[in-house]
Scaffold this motif. Structure first.
Motif, PDB file in Angstrom:
ATOM      1  N   PRO A  73       0.828  -1.206   0.000  1.00 42.51           N
ATOM      2  CA  PRO A  73       0.000   0.000   0.000  1.00 42.51           C
ATOM      3  C   PRO A  73       0.870   1.267   0.000  1.00 42.51           C
ATOM      4  O   PRO A  73       1.859   1.360   0.740  1.00 42.51           O
ATOM      5  CB  PRO A  73      -0.807  -0.120   1.296  1.00 42.51           C
ATOM      6  N   ALA A  74       0.490   2.206  -0.852  1.00 43.67           N
ATOM      7  CA  ALA A  74       1.230   3.456  -0.989  1.00 43.67           C
ATOM      8  C   ALA A  74       0.234   4.601  -1.135  1.00 43.67           C
ATOM      9  O   ALA A  74      -0.907   4.404  -1.562  1.00 43.67           O
ATOM     10  CB  ALA A  74       2.147   3.392  -2.203  1.00 43.67           C
ATOM     11  N   TYR A  75       0.705   5.798  -0.790  1.00 44.74           N
ATOM     12  CA  TYR A  75      -0.161   6.980  -0.770  1.00 44.74           C
ATOM     13  C   TYR A  75       0.536   8.133  -1.472  1.00 44.74           C
ATOM     14  O   TYR A  75       1.711   8.409  -1.231  1.00 44.74           O
ATOM     15  CB  TYR A  75      -0.535   7.329   0.682  1.00 44.74           C
ATOM     16  N   HIS A  76      -0.236   8.792  -2.327  1.00 41.10           N
ATOM     17  CA  HIS A  76       0.292   9.841  -3.194  1.00 41.10           C
ATOM     18  C   HIS A  76      -0.564  11.092  -3.039  1.00 41.10           C
ATOM     19  O   HIS A  76      -1.786  11.028  -3.115  1.00 41.10           O
ATOM     20  CB  HIS A  76       0.233   9.328  -4.640  1.00 41.10           C
ATOM     21  N   PHE A  77       0.096  12.203  -2.782  1.00 42.97           N
ATOM     22  CA  PHE A  77      -0.565  13.508  -2.781  1.00 42.97           C
ATOM     23  C   PHE A  77       0.481  14.521  -3.227  1.00 42.97           C
ATOM     24  O   PHE A  77       1.389  14.857  -2.472  1.00 42.97           O
ATOM     25  CB  PHE A  77      -1.124  13.860  -1.395  1.00 42.97           C
ATOM     26  N   HIS A  78       0.404  14.937  -4.484  1.00 44.90           N
ATOM     27  CA  HIS A  78       1.401  15.816  -5.088  1.00 44.90           C
ATOM     28  C   HIS A  78       2.790  15.191  -4.982  1.00 44.90           C
ATOM     29  O   HIS A  78       3.774  15.892  -4.825  1.00 44.90           O
ATOM     30  CB  HIS A  78       1.370  17.210  -4.446  1.00 44.90           C
ATOM     31  N   GLY A  79       2.849  13.886  -5.017  1.00 49.52           N
ATOM     32  CA  GLY A  79       4.073  13.104  -4.841  1.00 49.52           C
ATOM     33  C   GLY A  79       3.827  12.064  -3.767  1.00 49.52           C
ATOM     34  O   GLY A  79       2.806  12.083  -3.080  1.00 49.52           O
ATOM     35  N   MET A  80       4.766  11.179  -3.601  1.00 55.69           N
ATOM     36  CA  MET A  80       4.612  10.125  -2.601  1.00 55.69           C
ATOM     37  C   MET A  80       4.662  10.715  -1.197  1.00 55.69           C
ATOM     38  O   MET A  80       5.486  11.571  -0.911  1.00 55.69           O
ATOM     39  CB  MET A  80       5.729   9.094  -2.749  1.00 55.69           C
ATOM     40  N   ILE A  81       3.756  10.244  -0.343  1.00 55.38           N
ATOM     41  CA  ILE A  81       3.800  10.672   1.052  1.00 55.38           C
ATOM     42  C   ILE A  81       4.095   9.501   1.990  1.00 55.38           C
ATOM     43  O   ILE A  81       4.423   9.715   3.145  1.00 55.38           O
ATOM     44  CB  ILE A  81       2.508  11.389   1.501  1.00 55.38           C
ATOM     45  N   GLY A  82       3.976   8.284   1.499  1.00 56.96           N
ATOM     46  CA  GLY A  82       4.310   7.140   2.338  1.00 56.96           C
ATOM     47  C   GLY A  82       3.668   5.859   1.876  1.00 56.96           C
ATOM     48  O   GLY A  82       2.858   5.839   0.948  1.00 56.96           O
ATOM     49  N   GLY A  83       4.068   4.808   2.547  1.00 59.15           N
ATOM     50  CA  GLY A  83       3.517   3.494   2.290  1.00 59.15           C
ATOM     51  C   GLY A  83       3.814   2.606   3.484  1.00 59.15           C
ATOM     52  O   GLY A  83       4.547   3.001   4.393  1.00 59.15           O
ATOM     53  N   PHE A  84       3.243   1.421   3.485  1.00 52.91           N
ATOM     54  CA  PHE A  84       3.488   0.504   4.590  1.00 52.91           C
ATOM     55  C   PHE A  84       3.478  -0.925   4.102  1.00 52.91           C
ATOM     56  O   PHE A  84       2.973  -1.228   3.020  1.00 52.91           O
ATOM     57  CB  PHE A  84       2.484   0.704   5.730  1.00 52.91           C
ATOM     58  N   ALA A  85       4.070  -1.781   4.920  1.00 49.95           N
ATOM     59  CA  ALA A  85       4.116  -3.202   4.587  1.00 49.95           C
ATOM     60  C   ALA A  85       4.301  -4.010   5.858  1.00 49.95           C
ATOM     61  O   ALA A  85       4.727  -3.484   6.884  1.00 49.95           O
ATOM     62  CB  ALA A  85       5.265  -3.484   3.622  1.00 49.95           C
ATOM     63  N   ALA A  86       3.966  -5.287   5.757  1.00 50.63           N
ATOM     64  CA  ALA A  86       4.139  -6.222   6.863  1.00 50.63           C
ATOM     65  C   ALA A  86       5.234  -7.221   6.502  1.00 50.63           C
ATOM     66  O   ALA A  86       5.361  -7.635   5.346  1.00 50.63           O
ATOM     67  CB  ALA A  86       2.836  -6.959   7.131  1.00 50.63           C
ATOM     68  N   PHE A  87       6.007  -7.575   7.503  1.00 52.21           N
ATOM     69  CA  PHE A  87       7.061  -8.563   7.351  1.00 52.21           C
ATOM     70  C   PHE A  87       6.903  -9.581   8.471  1.00 52.21           C
ATOM     71  O   PHE A  87       6.045  -9.425   9.340  1.00 52.21           O
ATOM     72  CB  PHE A  87       8.434  -7.874   7.394  1.00 52.21           C
ATOM     73  N   LYS A  88       7.707 -10.600   8.472  1.00 53.12           N
ATOM     74  CA  LYS A  88       7.530 -11.692   9.432  1.00 53.12           C
ATOM     75  C   LYS A  88       7.500 -11.202  10.882  1.00 53.12           C
ATOM     76  O   LYS A  88       6.623 -11.595  11.643  1.00 53.12           O
ATOM     77  CB  LYS A  88       8.635 -12.727   9.242  1.00 53.12           C
ATOM     78  N   ASN A  89       8.444 -10.353  11.265  1.00 50.64           N
ATOM     79  CA  ASN A  89       8.562  -9.959  12.663  1.00 50.64           C
ATOM     80  C   ASN A  89       8.283  -8.489  12.945  1.00 50.64           C
ATOM     81  O   ASN A  89       8.499  -8.030  14.071  1.00 50.64           O
ATOM     82  CB  ASN A  89       9.964 -10.313  13.187  1.00 50.64           C
ATOM     83  N   HIS A  90       7.864  -7.753  11.944  1.00 46.09           N
ATOM     84  CA  HIS A  90       7.587  -6.328  12.138  1.00 46.09           C
ATOM     85  C   HIS A  90       6.750  -5.794  10.979  1.00 46.09           C
ATOM     86  O   HIS A  90       6.524  -6.482   9.987  1.00 46.09           O
ATOM     87  CB  HIS A  90       8.896  -5.527  12.242  1.00 46.09           C
ATOM     88  N   CYS A  91       6.341  -4.555  11.136  1.00 43.65           N
ATOM     89  CA  CYS A  91       5.711  -3.804  10.060  1.00 43.65           C
ATOM     90  C   CYS A  91       6.611  -2.601   9.780  1.00 43.65           C
ATOM     91  O   CYS A  91       7.432  -2.225  10.626  1.00 43.65           O
ATOM     92  CB  CYS A  91       4.328  -3.309  10.468  1.00 43.65           C
ATOM     93  N   SER A  92       6.459  -2.006   8.626  1.00 44.99           N
ATOM     94  CA  SER A  92       7.257  -0.833   8.290  1.00 44.99           C
ATOM     95  C   SER A  92       6.384   0.252   7.695  1.00 44.99           C
ATOM     96  O   SER A  92       5.434  -0.033   6.963  1.00 44.99           O
ATOM     97  CB  SER A  92       8.349  -1.176   7.270  1.00 44.99           C
ATOM     98  N   PHE A  93       6.743   1.486   8.023  1.00 42.48           N
ATOM     99  CA  PHE A  93       6.195   2.653   7.339  1.00 42.48           C
ATOM    100  C   PHE A  93       7.344   3.235   6.537  1.00 42.48           C
ATOM    101  O   PHE A  93       8.449   3.403   7.046  1.00 42.48           O
ATOM    102  CB  PHE A  93       5.661   3.695   8.327  1.00 42.48           C
ATOM    103  N   PHE A  94       7.065   3.523   5.269  1.00 44.53           N
ATOM    104  CA  PHE A  94       8.064   4.067   4.360  1.00 44.53           C
ATOM    105  C   PHE A  94       7.675   5.501   4.005  1.00 44.53           C
ATOM    106  O   PHE A  94       6.697   5.702   3.281  1.00 44.53           O
ATOM    107  CB  PHE A  94       8.131   3.229   3.076  1.00 44.53           C
ATOM    108  N   PRO A  95       8.406   6.493   4.496  1.00 40.56           N
ATOM    109  CA  PRO A  95       8.050   7.882   4.172  1.00 40.56           C
ATOM    110  C   PRO A  95       8.495   8.307   2.768  1.00 40.56           C
ATOM    111  O   PRO A  95       8.254   9.440   2.376  1.00 40.56           O
ATOM    112  CB  PRO A  95       8.765   8.694   5.247  1.00 40.56           C
ATOM    113  N   TRP A  96       9.096   7.423   2.023  1.00 38.63           N
ATOM    114  CA  TRP A  96       9.499   7.648   0.644  1.00 38.63           C
ATOM    115  C   TRP A  96      10.489   8.805   0.501  1.00 38.63           C
ATOM    116  O   TRP A  96      10.554   9.451  -0.528  1.00 38.63           O
ATOM    117  CB  TRP A  96       8.288   7.900  -0.249  1.00 38.63           C
ATOM    118  N   ASP A  97      11.210   9.078   1.573  1.00 34.67           N
ATOM    119  CA  ASP A  97      12.167  10.174   1.535  1.00 34.67           C
ATOM    120  C   ASP A  97      13.108   9.992   2.718  1.00 34.67           C
ATOM    121  O   ASP A  97      12.680  10.066   3.869  1.00 34.67           O
ATOM    122  CB  ASP A  97      11.412  11.507   1.635  1.00 34.67           C
ATOM    123  N   SER A  98      14.384   9.759   2.456  1.00 32.74           N
ATOM    124  CA  SER A  98      15.330   9.494   3.546  1.00 32.74           C
ATOM    125  C   SER A  98      15.524  10.700   4.459  1.00 32.74           C
ATOM    126  O   SER A  98      15.817  10.541   5.649  1.00 32.74           O
ATOM    127  CB  SER A  98      16.670   9.032   2.984  1.00 32.74           C
TER     128      SER A  98
END
Length: 124
Positions: free
Chosen positions: A50-75
């Motif tokens: 899942p990813a979210y776009h508003f005038h560019g990427m604002i973030g996304g998220f995913a599930a993994f075996k031992n955790h979940c992650s939020f990706f702000p799409w910008d280091s």
């Protein structure tokens, strides 16, 4: 003009539905925070998550075996909020959290607003 993506609400629903119940609850919470903080954001799958776009990427998220992650799409975002992210494992573009220790709602809202502001500034 900002490029837009078609909403894929069913794809996001399916992604979440295929997870273990605890992760479903955790990521649905993240999803709702995103949708209430940036209701205009387009929701779709990018890189099979899942990813979210508003005038560019604002973030996304995913599930993994031992955790979940939020990706702000910008280091840079991780650096800006590093003091508030103490206690969470981070990398250049990832904030890891668990079902037992979710991202605080207020912090996620601040990150999302920061990403929106950055995207709007780039358009100027």
């Amino acid at each position: 003009m900002a490029k837009t993506k078609p909403n894929d609400i069913e794809g996001v629903n399916q992604y979440i539905a295929n997870l273990p119940m605890e992760q479903q609850i955790a990521l649905e919470r993240v999803r709702q925070i995103i949708k209430t903080t940036v209701p205009e954001a387009q929701e779709y799958l990018s890189y099979k998550m899942p990813a979210y776009h508003f005038h560019g990427m604002i973030g996304g998220f995913a599930a993994f075996k031992n955790h979940c992650s939020f990706f702000p799409w910008d280091s840079k975002t991780i650096d800006v909020f590093k003091d508030e992210l103490t206690g969470f494992k981070t990398s250049a573009g990832t904030i890891q959290f668990t079902t037992d220790k979710p991202l605080p709602e207020e912090l996620l809202q601040k990150i999302l607003r920061y990403r929106v502001a950055g995207n709007l500034e780039k358009e100027k």
